[in-house]
Write an enzyme that holds these catalytic residues in place. Structure first.
Site, PDB file in Angstrom:
ATOM      1  N   ARG A  21      12.529  -0.708  -9.613  1.00  0.00           N
ATOM      2  CA  ARG A  21      11.576   0.397  -9.466  1.00  0.00           C
ATOM      3  C   ARG A  21      12.166   1.722  -9.971  1.00  0.00           C
ATOM      4  NH1 ARG A  21      10.066   0.497  -3.489  1.00  0.00           N
ATOM      5  NH2 ARG A  21      12.128  -0.421  -3.226  1.00  0.00           N
ATOM      6  N   LEU A  23      11.396   3.565 -12.379  1.00  0.00           N
ATOM      7  CA  LEU A  23      10.429   4.601 -12.763  1.00  0.00           C
ATOM      8  C   LEU A  23       9.921   5.359 -11.543  1.00  0.00           C
ATOM      9  CD1 LEU A  23       8.868   5.986 -15.006  1.00  0.00           C
ATOM     10  CD2 LEU A  23       7.087   4.234 -14.797  1.00  0.00           C
ATOM     11  N   TRP A 588      -6.417  -8.398  -0.624  1.00  0.00           N
ATOM     12  CA  TRP A 588      -5.169  -7.670  -0.851  1.00  0.00           C
ATOM     13  C   TRP A 588      -3.953  -8.594  -0.862  1.00  0.00           C
ATOM     14  CZ3 TRP A 588      -6.635  -2.871   2.578  1.00  0.00           C
ATOM     15  CH2 TRP A 588      -7.443  -2.009   1.811  1.00  0.00           C
ATOM     16  N   GLU A 692     -16.725   5.810   6.059  1.00  0.00           N
ATOM     17  CA  GLU A 692     -16.242   7.104   5.596  1.00  0.00           C
ATOM     18  C   GLU A 692     -17.409   7.912   5.034  1.00  0.00           C
ATOM     19  OE1 GLU A 692     -12.861   6.910   2.981  1.00  0.00           O
ATOM     20  OE2 GLU A 692     -13.664   8.575   1.813  1.00  0.00           O
ATOM     21  N   HIS A 721      -8.327  12.541   4.680  1.00  0.00           N
ATOM     22  CA  HIS A 721      -7.545  12.581   3.442  1.00  0.00           C
ATOM     23  C   HIS A 721      -7.059  13.983   3.122  1.00  0.00           C
ATOM     24  CE1 HIS A 721     -10.019   8.896   2.998  1.00  0.00           C
ATOM     25  NE2 HIS A 721      -8.801   8.437   2.852  1.00  0.00           N
ATOM     26  N   CYS A 753     -11.214   7.521   8.784  1.00  0.00           N
ATOM     27  CA  CYS A 753     -10.311   6.376   8.601  1.00  0.00           C
ATOM     28  C   CYS A 753      -9.152   6.533   9.580  1.00  0.00           C
ATOM     29  CB  CYS A 753      -9.805   6.320   7.158  1.00  0.00           C
ATOM     30  SG  CYS A 753      -8.984   4.769   6.721  1.00  0.00           S
TER      31      CYS A 753
HETATM   32  N1  GLN Z   1      -7.188   0.281  11.575  1.00  0.00           N
HETATM   33  C1  GLN Z   1      -6.668   0.738  10.314  1.00  0.00           C
HETATM   34  C2  GLN Z   1      -6.075   2.126  10.522  1.00  0.00           C
HETATM   35  O1  GLN Z   1      -6.558   2.835  11.345  1.00  0.00           O
HETATM   36  C3  GLN Z   1      -7.734   0.822   9.271  1.00  0.00           C
HETATM   37  C4  GLN Z   1      -7.202   1.331   7.964  1.00  0.00           C
HETATM   38  C5  GLN Z   1      -8.075   1.075   6.779  1.00  0.00           C
HETATM   39  O2  GLN Z   1      -9.150   0.522   6.922  1.00  0.00           O
HETATM   40  N2  GLN Z   1      -7.640   1.478   5.616  1.00  0.00           N
HETATM   41  O3  GLN Z   1      -5.143   2.507   9.833  1.00  0.00           O
HETATM   42 ZN    ZN Z   2     -10.476   3.248   6.356  1.00  0.00          ZN
END
Ligand code: GLN
Ligand code: ZN
Length: 781
Positions: A21, A23, A588, A692, A721, A753
């Site tokens: 890694r 870079l 993922w 969100e 965010h 989130c």
């Molecule tokens: N339960 C996870 C958190 O609160 C949900 C995160 C996500 O959906 N990206 O971090």
């Molecule tokens: Zn989320």
């Protein structure tokens, strides 16, 4: 086809950041001001040289250049054509490095992601915001979205493709430069001008591409690879015509420079005739996702068109069964002249880890079934040799390849009859709750006793440096199990006490023990392998190490019950059990290729179901099952959506419906563009969904009219965010906007989130304000 002429081997593109890694560290050190631009450029130059030399030594003949990027190849293209939004204060000339990075990260350089979702943090204070970032097709790589206005002009503003070609040439390596094609570039762009489609800018953009091709030719290039993955998407007639126009022009720009047009990530489908009719020297097709197109393309393409066969999976980590591939293509390519063919991966190998040899801790069986970029390159060379020199020339290697494939078919590490038996016997009753939502909601209202507009959070609390340090020390064996547990207990207890104190209604334990919402479960489930160095680029200098699902999945032991139990023992208020959903775990991870994705997902769903019912048995009144990656699993072609949504919804239901009516199931999704899939979201039948919405001013809630979505909803009212702390009034305003669209009985109050990327100094006042806004509202209604 047996002749001793060599069949060319291409890689289309390789991972950029180096085995160690390098870079990443060079970028981050430059961004933090610790090292100079010169240091960064020296490191990246050395990485390119090593990568070219390695490919040459492995036998690649079409070695790519300009596949390397300091941040992202779409951003490189925007810089190449001078598409720099005015807020960065650039006018003309080469786009300087610091403007390039400001476009990627904002000029204060903060980027944060919420797990994997690729969210960028909003720049704050004085300074310029970054450009938006989104997923590259259906991969987990994120690109910077070009911003093109209706009066956009273009000018050649980066000599990067030419520079890298010459850089390789100076090392004695003749490369085939790669550039992102004009149509895909425009199709991925967005425009601030209402109703304006960037594709209209094509005539203005093409002259820049023409100059690039001419300069490459002058520098000595004989081929160029132009990537147009847009050719596997649903295109309208206008867009197809744009392809004809663009390649008509480009083929004339530098007539002796041959164009290999690369398509990947799927089948050309209804764009096939367009693709084979373009005036090109070569066409690359993805034969992993769409093996059936070999026959049609071979038949319809002009005989002098070189076909680059994408035979090795550039998106996944499995070793190929080389004799099986040869058997499959032989009847079709047997009569072709050798110079009509090139061998390649399905797409750039950007999406796979670099070298399996680094995985020294991996189980030997599992290792024998894997191939990363280096090993895949060797496979390409073997295929080309077998085709040009005959199979005997590489008999030993082919045998080993077939043997590895054979052990996968029978291995007891992979195939678990118990899991398969359970899958075969899932009854329909195991895919729905005992009662419909209306009835459940009455039962839950009675037993939970929540106030109107209940407040909660999404699960994680700040992962402070101390939390990260303790986890790392424990993983390295420097912090004993007992001490680590004591540490976690203290963190959880403090979090519970604080949530009670500020008056949240539904609590969480905080997820301090979790490194990552998928890895945490991958580490505990059978059928998953974790790696040490198998990084792939997510965006910029952020890389992820997706778990590898290699076999049938089952749950050995409860995974989350203990920490939930501990948290719940500290309070009378309900603590949500907190799980990652099956679709997100699947999307993922690297997924096995020997069973359909839907099948692998059902197995994960059953494992999560076991966990959900164990949580309920231990006393949990609420369980949240996060499906952050549900929407991003949507196939590229709309005609494939229904099949995906059907099994994805089914899997969520398998995971979530094993509980009694009184147990409240929550889910969370990190976005809110649900218009086209609201039916599926409703079909998941979670009692409560949190989404969100704070940045979209609740407009996206329009999809959730109560006829389409009767269940409860927590639209995010705090933008996590950004480090900004929202005022009570702002939160109340957002709640009022939500109330215009939802009934009061449906509404929950929560952030957008999880809070793991935030600091406690930001989280504390923000949540206090959020609770105050809910209380004020309760007084009013
Ligand atoms: N339960 C996870 C958190 O609160 C949900 C995160 C996500 O959906 N990206 O971090
Ligand atoms: Zn989320």
């Amino acid at each position: 086809m047996t002749d001793s002429q060599e069949i060319p081997v291409a890689t289309l593109g390789v991972p950029r950041f180096g085995r160690r890694r390098e870079l990443k560290f060079a970028l981050e050190s430059y961004w933090s001001g610790t090292s100079s631009a010169g240091d960064l450029l020296t490191t990246s130059k050395a990485l390119r040289a090593a990568s070219w030399e390695e490919q040459r030594d492995r036998g690649v003949s079409k070695i790519p250049s300009n596949d390397f990027s300091l941040y992202d190849h779409v951003l490189d293209t925007a810089a190449m054509v001078g598409a720099v939004p005015s807020r960065y204060g650039w006018n003309s000339g080469e786009v300087p490095l610091d403007i390039y990075f400001a476009m990627a990260r904002g000029n204060q350089g903060q980027t944060e992601d919420c797990g994997h979702a690729g969210h960028q943090e909003e720049a704050h204070g004085p300074g310029v915001t970054a450009m938006e970032m989104t997923k590259w097709f259906d991969t987990n790589y994120h690109y910077i979205v070009p911003e093109l206005d209706d009066d956009q002009t273009f000018a050649l503003s980066s000599s990067k493709p030419v520079d890298y070609f010459l850089e390789a040439k100076a090392l004695g390596i003749h490369t085939r430069p790669v550039i992102l094609g004009p149509i895909t570039f425009l199709k991925l762009a967005k425009s601030p001008a209402e109703g304006f489609g960037p594709i209209a800018l094509l005539p203005r953009l093409l002259p820049v591409y023409e100059q690039v091709l001419q300069r490459l030719k002058l520098s000595g290039a004989d081929w160029v690879q132009i990537d147009e993955p847009a050719l596997v998407l649903d295109l309208n007639p206008n867009e197809r015509a744009a392809f004809e126009f663009a390649y008509g022009q480009l083929s004339k720009a530098a007539p002796e420079l041959k164009i290999m047009l690369a398509t990947y990530f799927g089948s050309l489908g209804d764009n096939l005739e367009t693709a084979v009719s373009l005036p090109l020297a070569g066409l690359h097709i993805d034969l992993v996702r769409a093996p059936e197109q070999l026959e049609t393309v071979g038949r319809l393409a002009p005989k002098d068109l070189v076909l680059s066969l994408g035979l090795i999976d550039g998106r996944n980590v499995w070793r190929a069964n080389l004799p099986a591939i040869l058997d499959r293509i032989k009847p079709i390519v047997a009569g072709w002249p050798l110079d009509r063919v090139e061998i390649a991966p399905s797409c750039s190998m950007l999406h796979v880890p670099i070298d399996l040899r680094m995985e020294t801790e991996l189980d030997a069986d599992i290792r024998s079934w894997l191939a990363f970029a280096a090993q895949k390159t060797d496979e390409l060379v073997l295929l080309a040799r077998a085709l040009s020199q005959g199979r005997d020339a590489v008999a030993g290697a082919l045998k080993a390849s077939a043997e590895a494939a054979a052990t996968r078919v029978t291995s007891t590490r992979i195939h678990d009859p118990l899991v398969q038996g359970r899958i075969a016997s899932i009854e329909d009753s195991a895919k729905r709750r005992e009662s419909a939502f209306g009835e459940r909601s009455r039962v839950q209202a009675g037993s939970l006793g929540l106030p109107p507009f209940p407040t909660t959070t999404i699960g994680s609390f700040p992962q402070t440096p101390q939390v990260r340090k303790a986890r790392a020390a424990h993983a390295k064996g420097q912090l004993s199990y007992v001490d680590y547990e004591t540490f976690l207990k203290k963190e959880i207890e403090a979090a519970i006490r604080w949530q009670e104190e500020i008056g949240l209604d539904v609590l969480v334990h905080g997820e301090f023990e979790r490194n990552d919402m998928v890895q945490h479960f991958g580490e505990q489930l059978s059928g998953f392998a974790l790696t040490q160095h198998a990084w792939v680029q997510s965006y910029g200098s952020r890389y992820v190490r997706p778990p590898i699902i290699f076999g049938d999945v089952s749950r050995r032991n409860p995974m989350t019950v203990r920490w939930w139990q501990f948290a719940q023992s500290l309070t009378e208020k309900p603590v949500k059990g907190m799980l990652t959903g099956p679709v997100t775990i699947l999307n993922w991870s690297f997924v096995r290729d020997d069973v359909p994705r839907s099948e692998a997902c059902r197995q994960i769903a059953l494992a999560i179901r076991d966990e959900v019912t164990d949580l309920e048995r231990s006393g949990a009144r609420m369980v949240q099952i996060d499906e952050a990656a549900f929407r991003e699993g949507l196939p590229l072609r709309q005609s494939d959506w229904k099949v995906y949504l059907d099994w994805a919804v089914e899997c969520f239901r398998i995971a979530s419906t094993g509980v009694k009516d009184a147990t409240q199931i929550h889910t969370h999704m990190c976005y809110s563009e649900f218009n086209e899939i609201i039916h599926a979201i409703a079909g998941m039948d979670a009692d409560v969904i949190s989404i969100e919405t704070s940045r979209s001013k609740m407009e996206l809630l329009d999809a959730f009219t109560s006829s389409k979505y009767p269940n409860e909803i927590g639209p995010g009212v705090y933008d996590i965010h950004s480090p900004r702390v929202p005022e009570v009034g702002e939160i109340s305003d957002l709640v009022m906007l939500a109330r215009e669209r939802l009934s009061d009985g449906q509404l929950w109050i929560n952030p957008d989130c999880g809070l793991k990327t935030r600091k406690w100094e930001e989280v504390r006042p923000a949540l206090i304000n959020m609770v105050a806004a809910a209380r004020a509202l309760r007084q009013k209604v």
